[in-house]
Design a protein around this motif. Structure first.
Motif, PDB file in Angstrom:
ATOM      1  N   GLU A 148       0.862   4.024  -3.010  1.00  0.00           N
ATOM      2  CA  GLU A 148       0.556   5.452  -2.829  1.00  0.00           C
ATOM      3  C   GLU A 148       1.663   6.327  -3.407  1.00  0.00           C
ATOM      4  O   GLU A 148       1.396   7.277  -4.150  1.00  0.00           O
ATOM      5  CB  GLU A 148       0.374   5.765  -1.346  1.00  0.00           C
ATOM      6  CG  GLU A 148      -0.913   5.221  -0.762  1.00  0.00           C
ATOM      7  CD  GLU A 148      -0.988   5.367   0.754  1.00  0.00           C
ATOM      8  OE1 GLU A 148      -0.207   6.170   1.324  1.00  0.00           O
ATOM      9  OE2 GLU A 148      -1.821   4.674   1.361  1.00  0.00           O
ATOM     10  N   SER A 190       0.832  -1.210   0.000  1.00  0.00           N
ATOM     11  CA  SER A 190       0.000   0.000   0.000  1.00  0.00           C
ATOM     12  C   SER A 190       0.861   1.253   0.000  1.00  0.00           C
ATOM     13  O   SER A 190       0.580   2.213  -0.726  1.00  0.00           O
ATOM     14  CB  SER A 190      -0.926   0.019   1.215  1.00  0.00           C
ATOM     15  OG  SER A 190      -1.839  -1.041   1.151  1.00  0.00           O
ATOM     16  N   GLU A 231       1.443   8.683  -6.969  1.00  0.00           N
ATOM     17  CA  GLU A 231       1.763  10.117  -7.020  1.00  0.00           C
ATOM     18  C   GLU A 231       2.839  10.402  -8.059  1.00  0.00           C
ATOM     19  O   GLU A 231       2.726  11.357  -8.828  1.00  0.00           O
ATOM     20  CB  GLU A 231       2.232  10.605  -5.651  1.00  0.00           C
ATOM     21  CG  GLU A 231       1.124  10.736  -4.631  1.00  0.00           C
ATOM     22  CD  GLU A 231       1.646  11.180  -3.264  1.00  0.00           C
ATOM     23  OE1 GLU A 231       2.779  11.726  -3.189  1.00  0.00           O
ATOM     24  OE2 GLU A 231       0.912  10.967  -2.275  1.00  0.00           O
TER      25      GLU A 231
END
Length: 156
Positions: free
Chosen positions: A58, A54, A62
């Motif tokens: 993330e 996770s 980005e």
């Protein structure tokens, strides 16, 4: 196009994974049904868990948004390569020495195209797999250029 996306994603991933002491195992950009999937497989000597996947997802999401290498909609998946991880390069083969592997070749070698056994040796141009044929074992030399796919194998 898919090859370039894999290359760019690999470049974008490296600093993220390096900062977390993780290894990039593989990147795939594939179509399944109507959807495109960008899959990133990561690992470390102690393995990876859902929280780490996770975290990488993330940060990578980005970075991908910032660089925007993929214009069409896609799903990003970050995961462990699993117990039967692919072997993609010489370093992967070296790490797999002494372990069970499954090698598929483009053409027949000793009347077979699939070899399951213990990876015994990794040389510059070939590897040697010890396979079991009924009650006997035999070493099979497989040139790298004839390997279609290779992965660790879980033997039950």
């Amino acid at each position: 196009m898919a090859g370039r996306i894999v290359e760019l994603t690999t470049e974008i991933c490296k600093p993220i994974l390096d900062s977390l002491d993780l290894e990039l195992v593989d990147v795939e950009y594939v179509k399944e049904g109507k959807n495109m999937f960008l899959r990133v497989f990561i690992d470390s000597p102690i393995g990876v868990d859902l929280d780490m996947c996770s975290r990488v997802s993330e940060q990578l999401s980005e970075a991908l948004d910032e660089h925007d290498p993929i214009k069409d909609p896609y799903f990003l998946e970050v995961s462990s390569p699993g117990a039967e991880r692919p072997l993609k390069n010489v370093q992967d083969y070296q790490k797999a020495k002494g372990k069970n592997v499954r090698i598929t070749t483009y053409e027949m070698i000793d009347k077979a195209k699939v070899f399951e056994g213990i990876l015994k040796e990794v040389a510059e141009d070939f590897l040697v797999v010890t396979v079991r044929i009924k009650t006997q074992t035999k070493d099979v030399t497989i040139p790298f250029e004839k390997i279609a796919s290779a992965r660790l194998a879980v033997i039950f």
